[in-house]
Structures are given as structure tokens and as C-alpha cells.
Design a protein around this motif. Structure first.
Motif, PDB file in Angstrom:
ATOM      1  N   THR A 200       9.512  -2.728 -31.878  1.00 42.54           N
ATOM      2  CA  THR A 200      10.317  -2.342 -30.722  1.00 42.54           C
ATOM      3  C   THR A 200      11.412  -1.381 -31.180  1.00 42.54           C
ATOM      4  O   THR A 200      12.237  -1.718 -32.026  1.00 42.54           O
ATOM      5  CB  THR A 200      10.953  -3.572 -30.052  1.00 42.54           C
ATOM      6  OG1 THR A 200       9.903  -4.419 -29.563  1.00 42.54           O
ATOM      7  CG2 THR A 200      11.843  -3.163 -28.894  1.00 42.54           C
TER       8      THR A 200
ATOM      9  N   GLU B 298      13.013  -3.376 -16.662  1.00 43.03           N
ATOM     10  CA  GLU B 298      13.187  -3.301 -18.108  1.00 43.03           C
ATOM     11  C   GLU B 298      12.113  -2.403 -18.696  1.00 43.03           C
ATOM     12  O   GLU B 298      10.928  -2.559 -18.407  1.00 43.03           O
ATOM     13  CB  GLU B 298      13.105  -4.687 -18.741  1.00 43.03           C
ATOM     14  CG  GLU B 298      13.325  -4.686 -20.249  1.00 43.03           C
ATOM     15  CD  GLU B 298      13.250  -6.085 -20.857  1.00 43.03           C
ATOM     16  OE1 GLU B 298      13.768  -6.256 -21.966  1.00 43.03           O
ATOM     17  OE2 GLU B 298      12.671  -6.992 -20.206  1.00 43.03           O
TER      18      GLU B 298
ATOM     19  N   LYS C   9      17.592  -2.280 -19.806  1.00 42.93           N
ATOM     20  CA  LYS C   9      17.476  -3.006 -18.544  1.00 42.93           C
ATOM     21  C   LYS C   9      18.438  -2.416 -17.532  1.00 42.93           C
ATOM     22  O   LYS C   9      19.521  -1.951 -17.882  1.00 42.93           O
ATOM     23  CB  LYS C   9      17.820  -4.482 -18.731  1.00 42.93           C
ATOM     24  CG  LYS C   9      16.772  -5.317 -19.416  1.00 42.93           C
ATOM     25  CD  LYS C   9      17.209  -6.782 -19.429  1.00 42.93           C
ATOM     26  CE  LYS C   9      16.183  -7.662 -20.095  1.00 42.93           C
ATOM     27  NZ  LYS C   9      16.596  -9.104 -20.085  1.00 42.93           N
TER      28      LYS C   9
ATOM     29  N   ILE D 275      10.696  -1.166 -22.367  1.00 45.44           N
ATOM     30  CA  ILE D 275      10.703  -1.470 -23.804  1.00 45.44           C
ATOM     31  C   ILE D 275       9.880  -0.402 -24.514  1.00 45.44           C
ATOM     32  O   ILE D 275       8.678  -0.249 -24.243  1.00 45.44           O
ATOM     33  CB  ILE D 275      10.115  -2.861 -24.079  1.00 45.44           C
ATOM     34  CG1 ILE D 275      10.888  -3.935 -23.292  1.00 45.44           C
ATOM     35  CG2 ILE D 275      10.141  -3.173 -25.575  1.00 45.44           C
ATOM     36  CD1 ILE D 275      10.211  -5.288 -23.304  1.00 45.44           C
TER      37      ILE D 275
ATOM     38  N   CYS E  53      15.189  -0.602 -25.990  1.00 45.49           N
ATOM     39  CA  CYS E  53      14.987  -1.415 -24.795  1.00 45.49           C
ATOM     40  C   CYS E  53      16.144  -1.149 -23.836  1.00 45.49           C
ATOM     41  O   CYS E  53      17.294  -1.031 -24.271  1.00 45.49           O
ATOM     42  CB  CYS E  53      14.921  -2.897 -25.167  1.00 45.49           C
ATOM     43  SG  CYS E  53      14.741  -3.997 -23.750  1.00 45.49           S
TER      44      CYS E  53
END
Length: 710
Positions: free
Chosen positions: A697, A687, A702, A689, A700
Motif C-alpha cells: 500500500t 476511500e 478517505k 487505496i 490511502c
């Protein structure tokens, strides 16, 4: 770490009065060993040049992304307030046992003990990164942290007695007033591409007599200054004179004036007297050189005992340096000059395992611990303090810029959870993250003379490894029966000083948690100090559990915007509490200030293309993660930091197999050999970020990757 400390009595600041006692020939590693070390250091983000051939062959297209700093310098606003005492600008010449240590790498590494990182950057104007290289570039970790704190990051150009081919520094083309120095252009390009703010020039070896011309060196410096541009700095170190002699002047005079003026700034040697400083003030005035551009050196190591016949000296001659470094800073402030502190990591080198405590003695004036040990043999006598700490006499810069500030209280040395300790950090309880240090609060006030009667507020950093970084505000009480409820029960602690407009164009956002919900009469609040006006933001201590957010627009009054009003200070007030001992009252997790329009500007960011790369050969063979990032929005707010390397992203949090393994400041991250071996041939969730400069943030992503075995 043991190897690093073993050098503490060998390597010293730029000049220690005994260099001529040692042989000039280079007896260090062989050229092949240096080449291998340099290749390995490049993977840590380090850039330096041992030879002119290396310097001349530098090519931006061959620079690893890991070797570039991404954080732009946050411009400090001028402070318009009135100081109670004269203040000096402070330059740190960071010479820590040779430098380029593993803990300064772009990859976080495990540590057992605290190590030097400097948590007083609000009192520092410039940090020079020094190492015994021909040219050294500050590690991007240092530059990122310095820029986030508004401090300029400088490298070093160093010609030593054993340096070969020194005539190549001044090689030039052209004639008749149009001379060009190729290395001046090269050095300027290096500073711009690697993202730091200039150089100090230290020539410790005369040039060949038949080639010497002071005007040629002056012309080189003038071109280098021009190549660096108006926003970067060039500093001349007080070694070589216009007569082509290495003779330390310990001040500004006609022997170094042409070079100092060409560079724009001077750092003197550190054996000066008050008379030499006063003479330099007159010379600077006569030749229109700003006094604040003349930095007088202070040798922190001068307080140590020495076996040589002639002891190391700095101002004042008796007891100067070390824990009394601030005495020289105070004298220079009185004269309107600036201070250059050599080897500020002395506390960590000379007092292994006690560096943090001694650093507080140096900077804040805390009492010298009674149980310390050092190689001087009698530390209580040798390092006796005389009220000479640094902070009271250093110019405190306002936090942030005119329009932007963010802190999450991250320190350069952090802790981590059990899984990360074993799988990522080789069993160590702490890890280095030199490039992540946020702007930290002003030092807590020292206990006053009447501390036995008067309570006060203090702050500290802390909390379990799995929690976010934070600052904890605590009430420090006094012994029973010395403070009663009949007395005024109101306490304050300042956290940051600012110099921002208070015209409602900026939004303040704070995340916090009150801790003593069980005490009904405790009333913590934030205070906002404006020009001639003070506001309070009450923090209810009886809200629900968890972290809360408070927001407000910064304005000095409820009337129409006042363009002259300024936001000057933020701190914490506490009313209604009394008692003994130390009690934690409030946790603050982040403070942010940004233009109101920034919050209304739509952002579209993405991270994609995460993949594994097996890179390098032989001893430099390694595994790294790579990814791409993109943003699609019109950058209409110019007052918020934006990177030439990573755009709106301040950094990327890298997680693998459920663990946070580090922060990346570019779109790549090298896995430790321990982690790469542990995850070899597995399918692993990764992941990435992306975090903005305001702590938000932004994106993001994954994915699951097959690690392979390389």
C-alpha cells in the motif's frame, strides 16, 4: 450470458472453411445503432473502429482514461535449462463469441458462473484479441493481466468481404522512395497510447485489380512495423497472397513470404498437413526467417460435429482440435515451429457451465467428465482424448522478470461478501476482474498411475469471500493400508519456475499461514531451487495464529556472490504427515521478489482530490469517481515496474459506504447504475487505496462526499 452463448455456433475463429457459404453484405446493426453501442462500449474501456473514417479521426486527446492499459509488459527472461521434450511457443487467438463482452469491462460486474479468462498464461507467449471489427484494440483489462504475466497483447486489423473503402488502408503520400502511409503511423500511435503490443493483419478481401501492387502492401507493413517499434509485434495472417487472391496456404511459401517477412511473423491457416509444415521449415531456413516466428494455426472447433458436407479439419485430420489440441502443438514443437491456437474459449462456448473442467482437459490432460453434454450429441465419443493436452508441449516461461515478481494469487473471477453481492453485484455470487489476474502457480500434478498407493501435494484457490486471495496447499492421501509410516513420508509440489540471479541482490518475501498446528510431526517448508543447489525455508507449524511473513535474500551459497548462479524454482515440501483423504496444510497469500535496493528506497506517494463527477448525456449518462495521485521520489530502481499512466501505482482499491466496489487501473472509476441510484442524495464515505506493483500500500485517502442526484 445467455445471449453470448447463443452465438456459439455462428461466430467462429478468424477462418472457418465455410465463410463463402454466407452472404457478404453487412446485415448487422444500423450505423446509428453501431454508433450508440460504440459510445457505450467506450465507457467499459473498449476501443475499436468499424470504419476507416473512425480510424482516421482517432485523436489521443479525446481518449477516455478508462480506455488505456496501465500495466507495463514484464519482460520474460530466457530459460537456460534443458527441456525433456521439445516445446513450442504458443499464441492464442482469442475469438469468444464476437468478444467485447461486459465481463471484460474496466468496471467489475456480477456473474453467476465462471467464464473464460485463461489461467495458463505461463504457457502462452502472445494473445491476439480478435473481433469482427476493422481494427480492434484489446480491452485494457486483458492487456493489464497479460502484461503482468509477461504475455504480449495484440489487436487485430481485419478486412472482410463486406468491408468498405479498403483502398484507404494503403493511401499514401510522397514518391520516389519516400512514401508515407498515414494509417501506418495512426495504427502505431494507437498501439503505443492504449498500451498494447501490436497487431495481426488479416486481409480477407482482394484489393481492386487496377490498384493492386504487392510491393505497396509490403511497404505499408514495413512502415507499420517501424511505427510500432522494436518492442512490439506485427503478424501476417495467411489469407491474401502476393497474387491478390484470398487463398489460404496453410504454411509458409512464396505466396505469403514477402508479407510474412515484412511483418516479422506469420500465423498460418489451420488446415495444414505435416508435409506442409516440413516444407515451411525449409522455406524459413532458405530465407532466414526464424522458425519460432512461424505460427501454425490449430482450430479448436474442428473436433465438433458439423452439418456441412465437408467437415472442419485441423491437424491431425481425425480427432484434432478440442481436447486433442495438444497433438498439433506437440508436432509443431518437434519441428521447431510455433503454435497458434484459434478460439481457446471453446470449452466455455461449447460446454456451458462446464467450461473450467473441459479447459483442464485441454491444457492439463485431466480425464473427460463422464456426465458432460454438448450439441455434438455424443461428447464422450466426439471429444475422446488421445493424450493430446497442451501444457506438456508448450514452452513454459519463467515467472516474473530477471529481477521482479509478485503474486497475490488473484484470479480473474472472484467472490465477494454478502453486502457487496446485494448492493454492488445485483445478487450475483461472483464478479469479474479480468484485469486483476496475478501470475498463478503451475498446475497441480495429475494423480499418477499408482495414485491408489502414493499420496501427493496439490494446490487450489479458495477461501471465504471476505478473506484475501490465496493458494491452499493440501495433502491428498491414499486409501487406508496402502501407505505406511515405514515408507518415505516426503512430498513436494512446484509452484513457480524462475530465471533470476542468485547473487544476494534480490529479496524474497512470502506471506503465509500454517493450518495444521494440531499435528506435531507435520513439517511444511518452502524449497528454493538454485543452479546445482537446493535450500529449505522451514515454516514452523506451531507459530501463533494469523498470517506470518518470511524474508530471505536469494543466494546459492554463503560465500561471495556468484554471478553465474541462478534461482530456478520455488515450491513446497512436506514431511512427517500421512493419512487418507485431502487435508489442507498451508495457505500462501503472496510471494514477492524485488531488488534489495528497492526495499531501501524511500517512497512518498499521495492520493488527493477525490470527487464525484456526473458525466455524459442520455444513455451514456453516468456517475464516476475521480482523484489525483502524486509521487515524490527518485526512481533509482529501474527493474521494478513503473507505469506511464499511474506511475508507481499498480491499481487503486475503491471503497464506498464500507464496501469494496472495485479495482481501478487509472484515476477514475464509474459507479454501477445500481449503486449510484442506491446512494443518490446521501453523504457517503469514500476511500481510495493506492497499491504498488509489489503489492504494498503506497497511499490511502478517505473523504466524505455528497452523492447528489445528477
Amino acid at each position: 450470458m445467455a445471449t453470448l452463448l447463443a452465438w456459439k455456433d455462428i461466430l467462429r475463429p478468424i477462418r472457418d472453411g465455410y465463410r463463402h457459404f454466407f452472404p457478404a453484405p453487412d446485415t448487422g446493426p444500423s450505423p446509428e445503432e453501431r454508433r450508440k453501442r460504440r459510445e457505450q462500449d467506450q465507457l467499459k474501456g473498449f476501443t475499436y473502429f468499424d470504419t476507416f473514417e473512425q480510424l482516421e479521426s482517432w485523436d489521443a486527446t479525446k481518449v477516455d482514461l478508462l480506455q488505456r492499459a496501465n500495466t507495463p509488459l514484464l519482460p520474460r527472461p530466457a530459460y537456460a535449462g534443458v527441456e525433456a521434450l521439445p516445446k513450442a511457443n504458443v499464441l492464442l487467438c482469442h475469438d469468444y463469441a464476437g468478444n467485447y463482452h461486459d465481463y471484460e469491462s474496466v468496471q467489475q460486474m456480477g456473474l453467476e458462473d465462471e467464464i473464460y479468462a485463461c489461467e495458463y498464461l505461463q504457457f502462452v507467449a502472445i494473445l491476439v484479441y480478435f473481433s469482427h471489427k476493422l481494427v480492434c484494440v484489446p480491452p485494457p483489462t486483458w492487456t493489464n493481466t497479460l502484461h503482468r504475466n509477461g504475455v504480449k497483447s495484440l489487436g487485430t486489423i481485419l478486412v472482410e468481404p463486406q468491408t468498405k473503402d479498403t483502398e484507404r488502408l494503403l493511401q499514401r503520400t510522397g514518391a520516389n522512395g519516400s512514401v508515407t502511409f498515414g494509417l501506418a503511423r495512426q495504427l502505431g500511435n494507437i498501439a503505443k497510447y492504449h498500451g498494447f503490443d501490436g497487431f495481426i493483419v488479416n486481409i480477407e478481401k482482394p484489393f481492386a485489380k487496377d490498384e493492386w501492387d504487392a510491393h505497396t502492401l509490403e511497404a505499408f507493413l514495413l512502415q507499420l512495423k517501424q511505427e510500432l517499434g522494436d518492442d512490439r509485434e506485427l503478424i501476417w495472417y495467411d489469407a491474401l497472397t502476393v497474387g491478390n487472391e484470398v487463398r489460404y496456404q496453410n504454411g509458409l511459401n512464396l505466396n505469403n513470404l514477402p508479407f510474412a517477412r515484412a511483418c516479422g511473423r506469420l500465423l498460418t491457416n489451420y488446415c495444414w498437413t505435416e508435409d506442409q509444415a516440413r516444407d515451411s521449415v525449409q522455406i524459413a531456413a532458405e530465407y532466414s526467417m526464424p522458425l519460432e516466428n512461424v505460427f501454425f494455426g490449430i482450430d479448436v472447433w474442428a473436433q465438433n460435429s458439423t452439418a456441412f458436407t465437408h467437415p472442419r479439419t485441423t491437424y491431425p485430420r481425425l480427432g484434432g482440435g478440442g481436447t486433442n489440441t495438444g497433438i498439433a502443438v506437440a508436432k509443431l514443437a518437434e519441428l521447431g515451429l510455433s503454435a497458434g491456437v484459434f478460439a481457446p474459449a471453446w470449452s466455455y462456448e461449447h460446454f456451458p457451465g462446464r467450461g473450467k473442467e473441459i479447459e483442464r482437459v485441454m491444457w492439463e490432460g485431466e480425464a473427460l467428465p463422464s456426465d458432460i453434454y454438448c450439441s455434438c450429441g455424443n461428447p464422450i465419443f466426439r471429444h475422446k482424448t488421445s493424450g493430446g493436452c497442451i501444457c506438456p508441449h508448450s514452452r513454459l516461461a519463467p515467472a516474473g522478470s530477471e529481477t521482479f515478481f509478485f503474486t497475490d494469487f488473484a484470479r480473474a473471477i472472484a467472490s465477494h461478501s454478502g453486502d457487496e453481492r446485494e448492493k454492488v453485484y445485483s445478487g450475483h455470487t461472483r464478479h469479474s476482474q479480468i484485469g486483476s489476474q496475478a501470475p498463478l502457480p503451475l498446475p497441480s500434478p495429475l494423480p499418477s498411475a499408482d495414485e491408489g498407493r502414493r499420496p501427493q501435494l496439490i494446490h487450489c484457490f479458495g477461501g471465504p469471500a471476505e478473506e484475501p486471495s490465496k493458494v491452499v496447499i493440501s495433502y491428498r492421501g491414499c486409501p487406508a493400508n496402502t501407505f505406511t509410516r515405514s515408507e518415505e513420508m516426503s512430498f513436494s509440489i512446484a509452484l513457480y519456475r524462475f530465471a533470476m540471479p542468485a547473487d544476494y541482490s534480490l529479496r524474497l518475501t512470502i506471506k503465509y499461514q500454517c493450518l495444521r498446528k494440531d499435528i506435531i510431526d507435520v513439517t511444511p517448508s518452502l524449497y528454493l531451487e538454485f543452479t546445482g543447489h537446493r535450500q529449505s525455508l522451514l515454516l514452523s507449524s506451531h507459530e501463533s495464529e494469523g498470517i506470518h511473513t518470511i524474508e530471505t535474500r536469494l543466494g546459492a551459497s554463503s560465500s561471495a556472490a556468484d554471478t553465474m548462479a541462478r534461482f530456478e524454482e520455488l515450491g513446497v515440501d512436506l514431511q512427517g504427515f500421512h493419512g487418507t483423504g485431502t487435508v489442507a496444510i498451508l495457505e500462501i497469500y503472496s510471494i514477492g521478489i524485488a531488488p534489495e535496493v528497492h526495499h531501501n528506497n524511500p517512497h512518498q506517494h499521495s492520493i488527493q482530490g477525490i470527487h464525484i463527477v456526473h458525466h455524459g448525456e442520455g444513455e451514456t449518462r453516468h456517475v464516476r469517481l475521480r482523484w489525483e495521485h502524486a509521487e515524490n521520489y527518485e526512481r533509482s530502481v529501474r527493474d521494478v515496474p513503473h507505469s506511464d499512466v499511474t506511475g508507481s501505482f499498480s491499481h487503486f482499491i475503491v471503497r464506498m459506504d464500507g464496501m469494496q466496489i472495485g479495482r481501478a487501473y487509472t484515476r477514475e472509476y464509474i459507479l454501477s447504475s445500481q449503486l449510484a441510484e442506491a446512494l443518490a442524495d446521501q453523504e457517503v464515505e469514500v476511500e481510495i487505496i493506492g497499491v504498488g506493483f509489489d503489492g504494498q500500500t503506497l497511499a490511502c485517502q478517505k473523504t466524505t462526499l455528497g452523492m447528489g442526484s445528477g
